[in-house]
Scaffold this motif. Structure first.
Motif, mmCIF file in Angstrom:
data_model
loop_
_atom_site.group_PDB
_atom_site.id
_atom_site.type_symbol
_atom_site.label_atom_id
_atom_site.label_comp_id
_atom_site.label_asym_id
_atom_site.label_seq_id
_atom_site.Cartn_x
_atom_site.Cartn_y
_atom_site.Cartn_z
ATOM 1 N N LEU A 66 5.914 -7.633 22.446
ATOM 2 C CA LEU A 66 5.470 -6.628 21.483
ATOM 3 C C LEU A 66 5.954 -5.254 21.924
ATOM 4 O O LEU A 66 5.842 -4.901 23.099
ATOM 5 C CB LEU A 66 3.944 -6.631 21.358
ATOM 6 N N ILE A 67 6.505 -4.494 20.978
ATOM 7 C CA ILE A 67 6.903 -3.103 21.212
ATOM 8 C C ILE A 67 5.895 -2.224 20.484
ATOM 9 O O ILE A 67 5.770 -2.304 19.261
ATOM 10 C CB ILE A 67 8.325 -2.812 20.688
ATOM 11 N N PHE A 68 5.196 -1.371 21.221
ATOM 12 C CA PHE A 68 4.131 -0.566 20.615
ATOM 13 C C PHE A 68 4.669 0.390 19.548
ATOM 14 O O PHE A 68 4.162 0.450 18.440
ATOM 15 C CB PHE A 68 3.399 0.218 21.705
ATOM 16 N N ASP A 69 5.711 1.162 19.906
ATOM 17 C CA ASP A 69 6.216 2.192 19.002
ATOM 18 C C ASP A 69 7.682 1.933 18.672
ATOM 19 O O ASP A 69 8.566 2.193 19.492
ATOM 20 C CB ASP A 69 6.061 3.571 19.651
ATOM 21 N N PRO A 70 7.971 1.458 17.466
ATOM 22 C CA PRO A 70 9.361 1.159 17.097
ATOM 23 C C PRO A 70 10.142 2.387 16.662
ATOM 24 O O PRO A 70 11.351 2.315 16.469
ATOM 25 C CB PRO A 70 9.196 0.201 15.918
ATOM 26 N N GLN A 71 9.473 3.524 16.513
ATOM 27 C CA GLN A 71 10.138 4.713 15.984
ATOM 28 C C GLN A 71 10.938 5.458 17.041
ATOM 29 O O GLN A 71 11.911 6.127 16.721
ATOM 30 C CB GLN A 71 9.099 5.651 15.352
ATOM 31 N N THR A 72 10.509 5.362 18.312
ATOM 32 C CA THR A 72 11.169 6.150 19.355
ATOM 33 C C THR A 72 12.185 5.348 20.168
ATOM 34 O O THR A 72 13.092 5.923 20.757
ATOM 35 C CB THR A 72 10.125 6.728 20.324
ATOM 36 N N ILE A 73 12.053 4.040 20.192
ATOM 37 C CA ILE A 73 12.919 3.228 21.055
ATOM 38 C C ILE A 73 14.327 3.127 20.465
ATOM 39 O O ILE A 73 14.488 2.822 19.274
ATOM 40 C CB ILE A 73 12.302 1.827 21.270
ATOM 41 N N PRO A 74 15.366 3.395 21.252
ATOM 42 C CA PRO A 74 16.742 3.251 20.739
ATOM 43 C C PRO A 74 17.034 1.807 20.344
ATOM 44 O O PRO A 74 16.585 0.861 21.005
ATOM 45 C CB PRO A 74 17.600 3.669 21.939
ATOM 46 N N ASP A 75 17.799 1.641 19.287
ATOM 47 C CA ASP A 75 18.118 0.308 18.777
ATOM 48 C C ASP A 75 18.797 -0.558 19.833
ATOM 49 O O ASP A 75 18.647 -1.779 19.847
ATOM 50 C CB ASP A 75 19.017 0.412 17.544
ATOM 51 N N GLU A 76 19.548 0.067 20.744
ATOM 52 C CA GLU A 76 20.303 -0.722 21.717
ATOM 53 C C GLU A 76 19.378 -1.517 22.648
ATOM 54 O O GLU A 76 19.750 -2.574 23.138
ATOM 55 C CB GLU A 76 21.227 0.174 22.538
ATOM 56 N N SER A 109 4.774 5.977 6.464
ATOM 57 C CA SER A 109 6.233 6.133 6.307
ATOM 58 C C SER A 109 7.009 4.939 6.869
ATOM 59 O O SER A 109 8.204 4.788 6.593
ATOM 60 C CB SER A 109 6.698 7.408 7.017
ATOM 61 N N MET A 110 6.347 4.099 7.657
ATOM 62 C CA MET A 110 7.033 2.972 8.292
ATOM 63 C C MET A 110 7.122 1.795 7.321
ATOM 64 O O MET A 110 6.108 1.433 6.698
ATOM 65 C CB MET A 110 6.290 2.569 9.574
ATOM 66 N N LYS A 111 8.309 1.225 7.197
ATOM 67 C CA LYS A 111 8.532 0.146 6.233
ATOM 68 C C LYS A 111 8.880 -1.152 6.949
ATOM 69 O O LYS A 111 9.787 -1.182 7.795
ATOM 70 C CB LYS A 111 9.663 0.511 5.265
ATOM 71 N N LYS A 112 8.198 -2.212 6.582
ATOM 72 C CA LYS A 112 8.432 -3.511 7.216
ATOM 73 C C LYS A 112 9.888 -3.947 7.059
ATOM 74 O O LYS A 112 10.509 -4.418 8.019
ATOM 75 C CB LYS A 112 7.507 -4.570 6.610
ATOM 76 N N ASN A 168 -9.889 3.467 8.851
ATOM 77 C CA ASN A 168 -9.422 4.011 7.567
ATOM 78 C C ASN A 168 -8.246 4.979 7.691
ATOM 79 O O ASN A 168 -7.880 5.669 6.748
ATOM 80 C CB ASN A 168 -10.571 4.620 6.737
ATOM 81 N N ILE A 169 -7.581 5.003 8.875
ATOM 82 C CA ILE A 169 -6.447 5.904 9.070
ATOM 83 C C ILE A 169 -5.271 5.501 8.188
ATOM 84 O O ILE A 169 -4.532 6.347 7.692
ATOM 85 C CB ILE A 169 -6.030 5.922 10.548
ATOM 86 N N THR A 170 -5.093 4.198 8.008
ATOM 87 C CA THR A 170 -3.964 3.749 7.185
ATOM 88 C C THR A 170 -4.439 2.965 5.957
ATOM 89 O O THR A 170 -3.754 2.086 5.479
ATOM 90 C CB THR A 170 -3.017 2.857 8.015
ATOM 91 N N SER A 171 -5.640 3.292 5.484
ATOM 92 C CA SER A 171 -6.134 2.581 4.308
ATOM 93 C C SER A 171 -5.274 2.916 3.097
ATOM 94 O O SER A 171 -4.629 3.972 3.034
ATOM 95 C CB SER A 171 -7.590 2.952 4.023
ATOM 96 N N ASN A 172 -5.274 2.032 2.108
ATOM 97 C CA ASN A 172 -4.459 2.243 0.913
ATOM 98 C C ASN A 172 -4.852 3.519 0.185
ATOM 99 O O ASN A 172 -4.009 4.225 -0.366
ATOM 100 C CB ASN A 172 -4.582 1.036 -0.026
ATOM 101 N N ALA A 173 -6.162 3.832 0.188
ATOM 102 C CA ALA A 173 -6.626 5.043 -0.496
ATOM 103 C C ALA A 173 -6.025 6.289 0.141
ATOM 104 O O ALA A 173 -5.560 7.207 -0.549
ATOM 105 C CB ALA A 173 -8.149 5.118 -0.450
ATOM 106 N N LEU A 174 -5.993 6.320 1.473
ATOM 107 C CA LEU A 174 -5.430 7.485 2.158
ATOM 108 C C LEU A 174 -3.919 7.560 1.987
ATOM 109 O O LEU A 174 -3.348 8.649 1.877
ATOM 110 C CB LEU A 174 -5.785 7.444 3.650
ATOM 111 N N LYS A 175 -3.257 6.402 1.963
ATOM 112 C CA LYS A 175 -1.807 6.392 1.768
ATOM 113 C C LYS A 175 -1.439 7.074 0.458
ATOM 114 O O LYS A 175 -0.476 7.825 0.370
ATOM 115 C CB LYS A 175 -1.289 4.949 1.758
ATOM 116 N N LYS A 176 -2.231 6.824 -0.576
ATOM 117 C CA LYS A 176 -1.943 7.354 -1.905
ATOM 118 C C LYS A 176 -2.182 8.858 -1.993
ATOM 119 O O LYS A 176 -1.688 9.527 -2.887
ATOM 120 C CB LYS A 176 -2.783 6.623 -2.954
ATOM 121 N N MET A 177 -2.979 9.409 -1.052
ATOM 122 C CA MET A 177 -3.297 10.834 -1.089
ATOM 123 C C MET A 177 -2.100 11.714 -0.744
ATOM 124 O O MET A 177 -2.043 12.870 -1.132
ATOM 125 C CB MET A 177 -4.430 11.146 -0.094
ATOM 126 N N GLY A 178 -1.166 11.179 0.039
ATOM 127 C CA GLY A 178 -0.074 12.010 0.517
ATOM 128 C C GLY A 178 -0.525 12.871 1.679
ATOM 129 O O GLY A 178 -1.704 12.925 2.029
#
Length: 369
Positions: free
Chosen positions: A171-181, A208-211, A229-239
């Motif tokens: 498992l990689i915790f954060d996929p946003q910072t790790i270089p693809d290599e 913002s992260m997409k599967k 509720n940090i990533t609940s659908n209701a909050l996602k829709k709020m922007g």
């Protein structure tokens, strides 16, 4: 069907040099747990461990007892958080190293690379806070990748290591910072070592992260972090603006009601933690027995109230139903977490619930065999 339950495991229950330097001599995870205070009448703090006590993970007996309780709950393996900051710099490494080198406990394991920097939050006189960097997560490049992989490979080759269709799970915790290599090379070298592949899993913890994009990068599966509720659908829709306004409203509400602002009713919230997305082959559901970050974060910590083992039973049942039609080896559920006491996020027995969560998971697991 017997669900493959993998529980996240924190190895911070022992003193080590960096913690002594940052927080004071002898600091362990128990320090924050023991000094926690209830923030309002009825707040379930401090949490007091019973059967295992305030254990020191350098004692192998404590790890054996943990494994026995995990087996009782139907857990297949622990996912040990693994801290590699670059160029061989690791923290809290001696616990897993001892598990790996000693062969004990005779219990499944895998690794979750917690690839993030460590910060301390310093509160200012005006109520604002600043993050003070303690240790930085770095990605130095090829030599670091090779050094890191050689360490991982030793673990992969252990018969206890969790594998999916013969491929070791990482498992990689954060996929946003790790270089693809890193992802490309880890997968390549795993195959060269004789395994079918590397089964890579990562988190989706922001709207913002997409599967689809993560799978295209080389991950086999994702875990949605639907906590507090940090990533609940209701909050996602709020922007972004809407979420900012919502946060301000929560703070105002907290001041008026004399209750911490980030409090969530577990009974109302747990049904949202498993969705139709979890039925997808490349999604691994996650179940959370309880959560209370206030021992670390105080008044601004996120936490659940109205927590009961029977609600957790219902949540686990939903997760097991979601994986029922997946290939046998991929019927995996992550359990967050086995022993995150400082986040009030644990299965281990305490004064309030005893073995309640262990028994709930054992009961629903047996019903799905």
């Amino acid at each position: 069907m017997k669900p493959r339950i993998i529980a996240f495991y924190l190895p911070q229950y022992h003193a080590f040099k960096e913690n002594d330097e940052w927080w004071g001599k002898g600091f362990t995870e128990w320090t924050n747990v023991g000094k926690a205070k209830p923030l309002f009448k009825g707040h379930n703090q401090p949490r007091v461990p019973t059967e295992l006590g305030y254990y020191n993970l350098k004692m192998s007996e404590a790890r054996e007892q943990q494994a026995e309780l995990a087996k009782l709950a139907g857990v297949e393996s622990f996912c040990y958080w693994h801290y590699w900051f670059g160029n061989g710099k690791r923290l809290m490494a001696d616990i897993f190293d001892d598990v790996l080198n000693s062969g004990n406990p005779n219990f499944g394991f895998c690794l979750g690379w917690a690839n993030h920097s460590w910060f301390a939050k310093d509160w200012n006189a005006d109520g604002t806070s600043t993050n003070r960097l303690l240790i930085e997560q770095t990605y130095p490049g090829l030599e670091d990748e090779k050094m890191h992989f050689q360490y991982l490979l030793k673990a992969f080759k252990d018969r206890r290591y969790t594998k999916v269709n013969g491929s070791p799970l990482l498992l990689i915790f954060d996929p946003q910072t790790i270089p693809d290599e890193y992802i490309v090379n880890f997968r390549k070298w795993t195959k060269e070592a004789g395994f079918p592949d590397l089964y890579l899993v990562t988190n989706i913890f922001h709207p913002s992260m997409k599967k689809k994009e993560l799978i295209a990068k080389g991950y086999n599966a994702v875990v949605y972090q639907r906590l507090g509720n940090i990533t609940s659908n209701a909050l996602k829709k709020m922007g972004r603006t809407g979420r900012g306004i919502f946060k301000v409203w929560q703070n105002v509400k907290g001041i008026v009601t004399h209750r911490p602002p980030f409090m969530t009713d577990y009974e109302k919230y747990y049904p949202t933690m498993i969705t139709d997305e979890d039925k997808e082959k490349d999604v691994i559901p996650q179940i959370v027995p309880q959560w209370d970050h206030t021992p670390r974060s105080g008044w601004n910590g996120t936490f659940f109230v109205n927590v009961k083992p029977e609600y957790f039973y219902n949540l686990a049942k939903m997760a097991f139903e979601a994986i029922r039609h997946k290939p046998k080896d991929e019927q995996i559920v992550f359990l967050k977490s086995w022993n995150e006491w400082g986040e009030g996020n644990m299965m281990e027995p305490d004064l309030t619930y005893g073995r309640g969560f262990i028994e709930a998971l054992r009961k629903i697991g047996r019903a799905h065999v």
